[in-house]
Design a protein around this motif. Structure first.
Motif, PDB file in Angstrom:
ATOM      1  N   GLY A  66       6.082  -8.720  -8.057  1.00 17.87           N
ATOM      2  CA  GLY A  66       6.829  -7.953  -7.075  1.00 17.87           C
ATOM      3  C   GLY A  66       6.683  -6.460  -7.261  1.00 17.87           C
ATOM      4  O   GLY A  66       6.957  -5.682  -6.353  1.00 17.87           O
ATOM      5  N   TYR A  67       6.223  -6.026  -8.466  1.00 17.78           N
ATOM      6  CA  TYR A  67       6.061  -4.596  -8.729  1.00 17.78           C
ATOM      7  C   TYR A  67       5.199  -4.396  -9.968  1.00 17.78           C
ATOM      8  O   TYR A  67       5.033  -5.293 -10.800  1.00 17.78           O
ATOM      9  CB  TYR A  67       7.416  -3.929  -8.960  1.00 17.78           C
TER      10      TYR A  67
ATOM     11  N   VAL B 180      15.551  -1.623  -6.765  1.00 16.63           N
ATOM     12  CA  VAL B 180      14.161  -1.532  -6.319  1.00 16.63           C
ATOM     13  C   VAL B 180      13.507  -2.917  -6.350  1.00 16.63           C
ATOM     14  O   VAL B 180      13.553  -3.605  -7.383  1.00 16.63           O
ATOM     15  CB  VAL B 180      13.374  -0.549  -7.213  1.00 16.63           C
ATOM     16  N   GLN B 181      12.909  -3.293  -5.246  1.00 20.73           N
ATOM     17  CA  GLN B 181      12.204  -4.586  -5.127  1.00 20.73           C
ATOM     18  C   GLN B 181      13.076  -5.769  -5.539  1.00 20.73           C
ATOM     19  O   GLN B 181      12.595  -6.788  -6.031  1.00 20.73           O
ATOM     20  CB  GLN B 181      10.926  -4.576  -5.970  1.00 20.73           C
TER      21      GLN B 181
ATOM     22  N   GLY C  59       7.800  15.579 -20.316  1.00 20.70           N
ATOM     23  CA  GLY C  59       8.483  14.955 -19.198  1.00 20.70           C
ATOM     24  C   GLY C  59       7.713  13.705 -18.809  1.00 20.70           C
ATOM     25  O   GLY C  59       6.569  13.508 -19.236  1.00 20.70           O
ATOM     26  N   ALA C  60       8.328  12.854 -18.016  1.00 22.40           N
ATOM     27  CA  ALA C  60       7.639  11.640 -17.568  1.00 22.40           C
ATOM     28  C   ALA C  60       8.214  11.175 -16.236  1.00 22.40           C
ATOM     29  O   ALA C  60       9.326  11.559 -15.851  1.00 22.40           O
ATOM     30  CB  ALA C  60       7.756  10.534 -18.615  1.00 22.40           C
ATOM     31  N   TYR C  61       7.427  10.386 -15.532  1.00 24.42           N
ATOM     32  CA  TYR C  61       7.889   9.691 -14.337  1.00 24.42           C
ATOM     33  C   TYR C  61       7.226   8.329 -14.285  1.00 24.42           C
ATOM     34  O   TYR C  61       6.259   8.065 -15.027  1.00 24.42           O
ATOM     35  CB  TYR C  61       7.625  10.499 -13.064  1.00 24.42           C
ATOM     36  N   ILE C  62       7.732   7.442 -13.452  1.00 18.95           N
ATOM     37  CA  ILE C  62       7.214   6.083 -13.339  1.00 18.95           C
ATOM     38  C   ILE C  62       6.727   5.851 -11.918  1.00 18.95           C
ATOM     39  O   ILE C  62       7.500   6.013 -10.960  1.00 18.95           O
ATOM     40  CB  ILE C  62       8.294   5.028 -13.673  1.00 18.95           C
ATOM     41  N   ASN C  63       5.472   5.477 -11.776  1.00 24.00           N
ATOM     42  CA  ASN C  63       4.960   5.080 -10.471  1.00 24.00           C
ATOM     43  C   ASN C  63       5.109   3.573 -10.321  1.00 24.00           C
ATOM     44  O   ASN C  63       4.633   2.803 -11.171  1.00 24.00           O
ATOM     45  CB  ASN C  63       3.489   5.486 -10.314  1.00 24.00           C
ATOM     46  N   VAL C  64       5.789   3.170  -9.268  1.00 17.39           N
ATOM     47  CA  VAL C  64       6.043   1.760  -9.005  1.00 17.39           C
ATOM     48  C   VAL C  64       5.272   1.365  -7.752  1.00 17.39           C
ATOM     49  O   VAL C  64       5.442   1.970  -6.690  1.00 17.39           O
ATOM     50  CB  VAL C  64       7.548   1.478  -8.797  1.00 17.39           C
ATOM     51  N   THR C  65       4.430   0.350  -7.877  1.00 16.68           N
ATOM     52  CA  THR C  65       3.664  -0.147  -6.739  1.00 16.68           C
ATOM     53  C   THR C  65       3.937  -1.635  -6.558  1.00 16.68           C
ATOM     54  O   THR C  65       4.216  -2.342  -7.535  1.00 16.68           O
ATOM     55  CB  THR C  65       2.159   0.094  -6.933  1.00 16.68           C
TER      56      THR C  65
ATOM     57  N   GLU D  20       0.806  -1.219   0.000  1.00 12.04           N
ATOM     58  CA  GLU D  20       0.000   0.000   0.000  1.00 12.04           C
ATOM     59  C   GLU D  20       0.847   1.281   0.000  1.00 12.04           C
ATOM     60  O   GLU D  20       0.343   2.362   0.279  1.00 12.04           O
ATOM     61  CB  GLU D  20      -0.992   0.006   1.164  1.00 12.04           C
ATOM     62  N   HIS D  21       2.130   1.154  -0.329  1.00 13.53           N
ATOM     63  CA  HIS D  21       2.994   2.312  -0.522  1.00 13.53           C
ATOM     64  C   HIS D  21       3.264   2.463  -2.026  1.00 13.53           C
ATOM     65  O   HIS D  21       2.908   1.605  -2.828  1.00 13.53           O
ATOM     66  CB  HIS D  21       4.315   2.148   0.218  1.00 13.53           C
ATOM     67  N   LYS D  22       3.919   3.563  -2.387  1.00 15.88           N
ATOM     68  CA  LYS D  22       4.233   3.827  -3.785  1.00 15.88           C
ATOM     69  C   LYS D  22       5.607   4.472  -3.885  1.00 15.88           C
ATOM     70  O   LYS D  22       6.005   5.241  -3.016  1.00 15.88           O
ATOM     71  CB  LYS D  22       3.167   4.750  -4.391  1.00 15.88           C
ATOM     72  N   LEU D  23       6.320   4.138  -4.959  1.00 13.99           N
ATOM     73  CA  LEU D  23       7.603   4.778  -5.274  1.00 13.99           C
ATOM     74  C   LEU D  23       7.480   5.417  -6.647  1.00 13.99           C
ATOM     75  O   LEU D  23       7.027   4.773  -7.596  1.00 13.99           O
ATOM     76  CB  LEU D  23       8.741   3.753  -5.290  1.00 13.99           C
ATOM     77  N   THR D  24       7.882   6.679  -6.760  1.00 15.34           N
ATOM     78  CA  THR D  24       7.895   7.365  -8.055  1.00 15.34           C
ATOM     79  C   THR D  24       9.343   7.582  -8.482  1.00 15.34           C
ATOM     80  O   THR D  24      10.139   8.160  -7.733  1.00 15.34           O
ATOM     81  CB  THR D  24       7.183   8.723  -7.978  1.00 15.34           C
ATOM     82  N   ILE D  25       9.690   7.095  -9.674  1.00 15.07           N
ATOM     83  CA  ILE D  25      11.042   7.259 -10.209  1.00 15.07           C
ATOM     84  C   ILE D  25      11.024   8.387 -11.241  1.00 15.07           C
ATOM     85  O   ILE D  25      10.254   8.358 -12.204  1.00 15.07           O
ATOM     86  CB  ILE D  25      11.556   5.959 -10.851  1.00 15.07           C
ATOM     87  N   CYS D  26      11.878   9.382 -11.028  1.00 14.36           N
ATOM     88  CA  CYS D  26      11.986  10.535 -11.933  1.00 14.36           C
ATOM     89  C   CYS D  26      13.384  10.585 -12.533  1.00 14.36           C
ATOM     90  O   CYS D  26      14.368  10.184 -11.895  1.00 14.36           O
ATOM     91  CB  CYS D  26      11.723  11.844 -11.183  1.00 14.36           C
ATOM     92  N   GLY D  27      13.476  11.106 -13.737  1.00 14.04           N
ATOM     93  CA  GLY D  27      14.769  11.283 -14.387  1.00 14.04           C
ATOM     94  C   GLY D  27      15.297  12.695 -14.210  1.00 14.04           C
ATOM     95  O   GLY D  27      14.959  13.394 -13.251  1.00 14.04           O
TER      96      GLY D  27
END
Length: 485
Positions: free
Chosen positions: A458-459, A329-330, A446-452, A219-226
């Motif tokens: 696993g993700y 990550v994961q 621009g873009a980002y990736i939400n990883v759950t 139930e957490h989230k990680l956002t990866i940005c460049g």
């Protein structure tokens, strides 16, 4: 050696060159390179074709290719000043100051009134002299860290300062929120608090390995940005669109926080402050622009000196040297700014144990440098990079690295992408870039990736694109050296 070319081919090459010029004027630099190349293939005897292509390569940050084109231009016409100038700019951009100075001197021999060449030559000479002086000092005595000499408690905060303060050395959410609002309004925080943030961040990062493990709880989230490259208002827009960092929503910014844009200081202080507020809610990877060479040419050094002081820039330099080089990550996603090494046997453990802090600056060779500078390519194997540093790696290299280290994929940044991201190498390699309308000119998203977290794999990855927002019109801090950039 001159190649025999018909009058018809000369005319055709000139027409193709004009097409290339139109692409260049419209900031379509990849297409311009292709057209200049076509013109050269029809008529290889024109030095200006190579110089023009070198300029387009420079706009694409392919400085190695620009240097090679400069070589070719002066080979075709040894008296062609612009050929030496383009070659010098390429070397200058790669911090090869002695070599660049030689080219700028030749430019001034043929074009004595070239003001930009004079500026760059003067800067090269001063930089070479400063580096020699620093080397002489370092060889005679132990150079003390600036971070060891700063006593923040002795810095007086004037009563006129109207911002939230850091009490007892603890960064609070109230402080970070207030700081961001001050930055949006183009106001500064007090230098005492800037120093406290940098010092605490340096201490935190210096205790981490060069490869940091990131686990995403349920139930957490990680956002990866460049790359965000000093574009503070676009950077802040990511938080508006996607939510600010919190105890349940972490961010990983994958290098190149600074340089190019005019608000690099605001971005890096925000990132460091969030790291202190939420240690598991903010992760930072070192990029090739978190280095002294790049900071000198592309504006961050001048920006920090203008807004605060040279001492503070040195503090940032020492702190950048402590930033991790990669994240896992994961247990399955390897996140690094540039890319993969020139060797096939590199393991995650080797990367984890790189002594990055002792080395400080990555230089232009070796594993640490390659992680910061490498780029993917379509073809298998490896090839020299057009950047002049690092190398390109193919899908087979990515596949081998993933299988050997039992991971699924590589996420990297380092390259502007028109859509903000690009998936390649059979899905094993993803580029993410988070500076929309890069340098106010490229027109990219621009873009980002939400990883759950996900039970089966696993993700889960969700790609989000966004457009640039308005920002105050300011002159880039690197502008005085960017005439040929």
């Amino acid at each position: 050696m001159t190649t025999s070319v018909s009058e018809q081919d000369i005319a055709r090459a000139n027409a193709i060159k004009e097409e290339a010029n139109v692409f260049f004027a419209n900031k379509k630099f990849d297409e311009a390179v292709e057209k200049y190349t076509e013109a050269i293939e029809v008529n290889p005897n024109v030095a200006a074709f190579y110089a023009n292509r070198a300029f387009a390569h420079t706009k694409l940050e392919a400085y190695g290719a620009a240097i090679l084109d400069g070589d070719k231009a002066v080979e075709v016409d040894p008296k062609y000043a612009k050929g030496y100038y383009r070659r010098g700019v390429g070397k200058y951009a790669l911090a090869r100051y002695k070599e660049a100075a030689k080219d700028f001197r030749i430019v001034l021999k043929f074009a004595p009134n070239d003001r930009d060449a004079k500026l760059k030559l003067d800067d090269c000479d001063k930089t070479v002299a400063r580096m020699a002086f620093e080397k002489a000092i370092a060889s005679n005595e132990v150079v003390k860290k600036v971070s060891d000499s700063i006593d923040t408690q002795s810095i007086i905060v004037e009563d006129t300062y109207d911002g939230v303060r850091i009490d007892d050395g603890k960064v609070t959410k109230e402080f970070v929120d207030d700081m961001i609002e001050r930055f949006v309004g183009q106001k500064k925080i007090h230098r005492r608090y800037a120093y406290e943030i940098i010092l605490q961040a340096r201490k935190y990062f210096s205790e981490q390995a060069s490869l940091v493990d990131v686990e995403i709880p349920k139930e957490h989230k990680l956002t990866i940005c460049g790359d965000v490259h000093g574009q503070f208002y676009d950077f802040n827009n990511i938080f508006k669109l996607n939510g600010r960092p919190s105890e349940t929503h972490a961010y990983l910014f994958n290098g190149d926080f600074v340089d190019r844009g005019s608000f690099s200081l605001e971005i890096i202080l925000t990132l460091f402050a969030y790291k202190l507020l939420y240690p598991t809610g903010m992760y930072l990877t070192r990029g090739n622009h978190e280095t002294d060479d790049m900071n000198k040419v592309y504006g961050f050094e001048d920006e920090v000196k203008a807004k605060f002081s040279e001492t503070m820039f040195k503090m940032f330099s020492e702190t950048f040297a402590t930033l991790p080089l990669a994240h896992l990550v994961q247990k399955k996603i390897f996140v690094v700014h540039g890319g993969l090494s020139s060797r096939d046997d590199v393991t995650l453990e080797e990367i984890r144990n790189i002594d990055r802090i002792t080395k400080g600056q990555p230089g232009q060779g070796g594993l640490m440098s390659e992680l910061l500078w490498a780029d993917p390519q379509f073809l298998p194997g490896r090839s020299p990079s057009a950047r002049g540093v690092g190398q390109k790696f193919g899908p087979d290299v990515t596949e081998n690295f993933c299988k050997m280290n039992d991971i699924d994929m590589v996420i990297r940044s380092h390259e502007v992408k028109h859509q903000g991201y690009q998936v390649e190498h059979n899905g094993r390699c993803v580029t993410i870039f988070s500076a929309p309308n890069y340098c106010d000119s490229v027109g990219n998203k621009g873009a980002y990736i939400n990883v759950t977290p996900e039970t089966e794999k696993g993700y889960k990855l969700d790609y989000v694109q966004f457009d640039a927002v308005e920002h105050p019109k300011t002159q880039p801090y690197a502008n005085k050296f960017r005439g040929g950039f």
